[in-house]
Scaffold this motif. Sequence first.
Motif, mmCIF file in Angstrom:
data_model
loop_
_atom_site.group_PDB
_atom_site.id
_atom_site.type_symbol
_atom_site.label_atom_id
_atom_site.label_comp_id
_atom_site.label_asym_id
_atom_site.label_seq_id
_atom_site.Cartn_x
_atom_site.Cartn_y
_atom_site.Cartn_z
ATOM 1 N N GLN A 1 0.841 -1.184 0.000
ATOM 2 C CA GLN A 1 0.000 0.000 0.000
ATOM 3 C C GLN A 1 0.881 1.240 0.000
ATOM 4 O O GLN A 1 1.633 1.487 0.944
ATOM 5 N N ALA A 2 0.782 1.986 -1.088
ATOM 6 C CA ALA A 2 1.511 3.243 -1.213
ATOM 7 C C ALA A 2 0.687 4.376 -0.612
ATOM 8 O O ALA A 2 -0.539 4.269 -0.503
ATOM 9 N N PRO A 3 1.336 5.467 -0.235
ATOM 10 C CA PRO A 3 0.598 6.593 0.351
ATOM 11 C C PRO A 3 -0.513 7.090 -0.556
ATOM 12 O O PRO A 3 -0.284 7.320 -1.756
ATOM 13 N N GLY A 4 -1.696 7.202 -0.015
ATOM 14 C CA GLY A 4 -2.830 7.719 -0.773
ATOM 15 C C GLY A 4 -3.444 6.742 -1.752
ATOM 16 O O GLY A 4 -4.342 7.115 -2.521
ATOM 17 N N LYS A 5 -2.960 5.497 -1.728
ATOM 18 C CA LYS A 5 -3.478 4.494 -2.662
ATOM 19 C C LYS A 5 -4.041 3.299 -1.905
ATOM 20 O O LYS A 5 -3.747 3.084 -0.731
ATOM 21 N N GLU A 6 -4.843 2.518 -2.616
ATOM 22 C CA GLU A 6 -5.389 1.310 -2.019
ATOM 23 C C GLU A 6 -4.325 0.218 -1.994
ATOM 24 O O GLU A 6 -3.385 0.212 -2.797
ATOM 25 N N ARG A 7 -4.498 -0.711 -1.077
ATOM 26 C CA ARG A 7 -3.580 -1.845 -1.001
ATOM 27 C C ARG A 7 -3.766 -2.706 -2.257
ATOM 28 O O ARG A 7 -4.890 -2.909 -2.714
ATOM 29 N N GLU A 8 -2.645 -3.188 -2.795
ATOM 30 C CA GLU A 8 -2.699 -3.963 -4.036
ATOM 31 C C GLU A 8 -1.891 -5.247 -3.926
ATOM 32 O O GLU A 8 -0.948 -5.348 -3.140
ATOM 33 N N PHE A 9 -2.267 -6.191 -4.757
ATOM 34 C CA PHE A 9 -1.592 -7.481 -4.820
ATOM 35 C C PHE A 9 -0.206 -7.325 -5.432
ATOM 36 O O PHE A 9 -0.017 -6.580 -6.403
ATOM 37 N N VAL A 10 0.766 -8.059 -4.868
ATOM 38 C CA VAL A 10 2.121 -8.074 -5.413
ATOM 39 C C VAL A 10 2.484 -9.466 -5.923
ATOM 40 O O VAL A 10 2.856 -9.635 -7.083
ATOM 41 N N ALA A 11 2.372 -10.471 -5.049
ATOM 42 C CA ALA A 11 2.774 -11.823 -5.428
ATOM 43 C C ALA A 11 2.115 -12.817 -4.480
ATOM 44 O O ALA A 11 1.747 -12.467 -3.356
ATOM 45 N N ALA A 12 1.995 -14.062 -4.946
ATOM 46 C CA ALA A 12 1.448 -15.132 -4.122
ATOM 47 C C ALA A 12 2.147 -16.437 -4.450
ATOM 48 O O ALA A 12 2.661 -16.611 -5.568
ATOM 49 N N ILE A 13 2.145 -17.339 -3.482
ATOM 50 C CA ILE A 13 2.781 -18.636 -3.657
ATOM 51 C C ILE A 13 1.909 -19.690 -3.002
ATOM 52 O O ILE A 13 1.343 -19.475 -1.933
ATOM 53 N N SER A 14 1.793 -20.830 -3.664
ATOM 54 C CA SER A 14 0.979 -21.915 -3.140
ATOM 55 C C SER A 14 1.629 -22.536 -1.907
ATOM 56 O O SER A 14 2.792 -22.287 -1.607
ATOM 57 N N TRP A 15 0.888 -23.382 -1.212
ATOM 58 C CA TRP A 15 1.393 -23.960 0.023
ATOM 59 C C TRP A 15 2.655 -24.785 -0.210
ATOM 60 O O TRP A 15 3.540 -24.826 0.637
ATOM 61 N N SER A 16 2.765 -25.404 -1.366
ATOM 62 C CA SER A 16 3.929 -26.245 -1.659
ATOM 63 C C SER A 16 5.081 -25.446 -2.249
ATOM 64 O O SER A 16 6.210 -25.937 -2.322
ATOM 65 N N GLY A 17 4.775 -24.241 -2.707
ATOM 66 C CA GLY A 17 5.779 -23.456 -3.419
ATOM 67 C C GLY A 17 5.821 -23.761 -4.902
ATOM 68 O O GLY A 17 6.600 -23.153 -5.639
ATOM 69 N N GLY A 18 4.980 -24.677 -5.349
ATOM 70 C CA GLY A 18 5.023 -25.090 -6.742
ATOM 71 C C GLY A 18 4.397 -24.115 -7.720
ATOM 72 O O GLY A 18 4.669 -24.173 -8.917
#
Length: 122
Positions: A39-56
């Motif tokens: 979340q940058a100043p004055g902006k909404e929180r946004e998605f960056v990255a995600a990883i599955s439980w296994s890392g696969g």
Amino acid sequence: QVQLVESGGGLVQAGGSLRLSCAASGRTFSSYAMGWFRQAPGKEREFVAAISWSGGSTYYADSVKGRFTISRDNAKNTVYLQMNSLKPEDTAVYYCAADPNTSNEQYEYDYWGQGTQVTVSS
């Protein structure tokens, strides 16, 4: 219940690198998918990255693809975000989050850390 604590933020010049860490405690870490949001100043929180439980499986926002890498070490109950070629527009508070299912939608995440500040100077 899962407790998440981010670390590794700081001030870096444009073009530099940082590695964020998110340490988890509580319920079985390896059963959760993990995500990074910002979340940058004055902006909404946004998605960056995600990883599955296994890392696969990993997923990235277009804005960070090719520059950021998400990884996890289930033996250490830790997820990482390696950030390279940083830009001033990457300046934000970065949050890690945990959810049973891999997602880029923040409303699906049940547990959140307190955030760590990343500032990229030009």
